[in-house]
Design a protein around this motif. Structure first.
Motif, mmCIF file in Angstrom:
data_model
loop_
_atom_site.group_PDB
_atom_site.id
_atom_site.type_symbol
_atom_site.label_atom_id
_atom_site.label_comp_id
_atom_site.label_asym_id
_atom_site.label_seq_id
_atom_site.Cartn_x
_atom_site.Cartn_y
_atom_site.Cartn_z
ATOM 1 N N VAL A 1 0.850 -1.195 0.000
ATOM 2 C CA VAL A 1 0.000 0.000 0.000
ATOM 3 C C VAL A 1 0.886 1.245 0.000
ATOM 4 C CG1 VAL A 1 -1.730 1.299 1.294
ATOM 5 C CG2 VAL A 1 -1.951 -1.181 1.087
ATOM 6 N N LEU B 1 -0.210 -6.244 -4.257
ATOM 7 C CA LEU B 1 -1.552 -5.905 -3.750
ATOM 8 C C LEU B 1 -2.527 -7.065 -3.951
ATOM 9 C CD1 LEU B 1 -1.816 -2.209 -4.983
ATOM 10 C CD2 LEU B 1 -1.645 -2.971 -2.607
ATOM 11 N N LYS C 1 -5.795 -7.007 -1.777
ATOM 12 C CA LYS C 1 -6.154 -5.602 -2.037
ATOM 13 C C LYS C 1 -6.471 -5.447 -3.532
ATOM 14 C CE LYS C 1 -4.440 -4.018 2.051
ATOM 15 N NZ LYS C 1 -5.318 -3.909 3.129
#
Length: 154
Positions: free
Chosen positions: A104, A132, A137
């Motif tokens: 992130v 990610l 994510k």
């Protein structure tokens, strides 16, 4: 830390003024020994004397400082030298964040880099999106992929 500081002070008192490559080696040696503050002091002195450290020294400095979370120091130095150097700094920060599993944070650096009008290399996009996705994510990974496509189209 005190030994490194004493060494630098002694070097100044004796008016020992090594060439730029010699200073680079001193900085890298301080970093390898874990004397990050002393290395930062040495780099500050080099910049004041208009003796810019070379790329390998900056890379070693960024790598060491990324591990400590003090990246502002590197940005300050790069900003003082202009935008082309900033791109290298961001690339290293993205890479180091990715290697550390901080995807992130790497994505934030990637987006920040593009806000300055700099084009990240494909390897950075791949590192961030893969990391990610592997960490669940997916929405952020999709946004990064869309950013890459939009930048490549322009």
């Amino acid at each position: 830390m005190k030994e490194a500081q004493l060494f630098l002070e002694e070097m100044s008192e004796k008016r020992f003024n090594p060439p730029v490559r010699g200073r680079d080696l001193l900085v890298e040696g301080l970093l390898n020994a874990g004397y990050i503050e002393a290395a930062k002091d040495m780099v500050r002195k080099m910049v004041k004397q208009s003796c810019a450290p070379d790329v390998s020294t900056f890379n070693a400095l960024i790598e060491a400082i990324c591990k400590c979370g003090e990246v502002d120091f590197c940005f300050d130095l790069y900003w003082s030298w202009g935008i082309p150097q900033i791109g290298r700094c961001y690339t290293m920060l993205i890479t180091m964040s990715g290697r550390g599993g901080r995807f992130v944070e790497a994505a934030n650096y990637l987006m920040e880099m593009t806000e300055f009008g700099l084009m990240p290399i494909s390897r950075c996009f791949d590192l961030v999106t893969d990391g990610l996705k592997n960490n669940g994510k997916h929405d952020l990974a999709r946004r990064i992929e869309q950013l890459e496509v939009s930048l490549r189209d322009t």
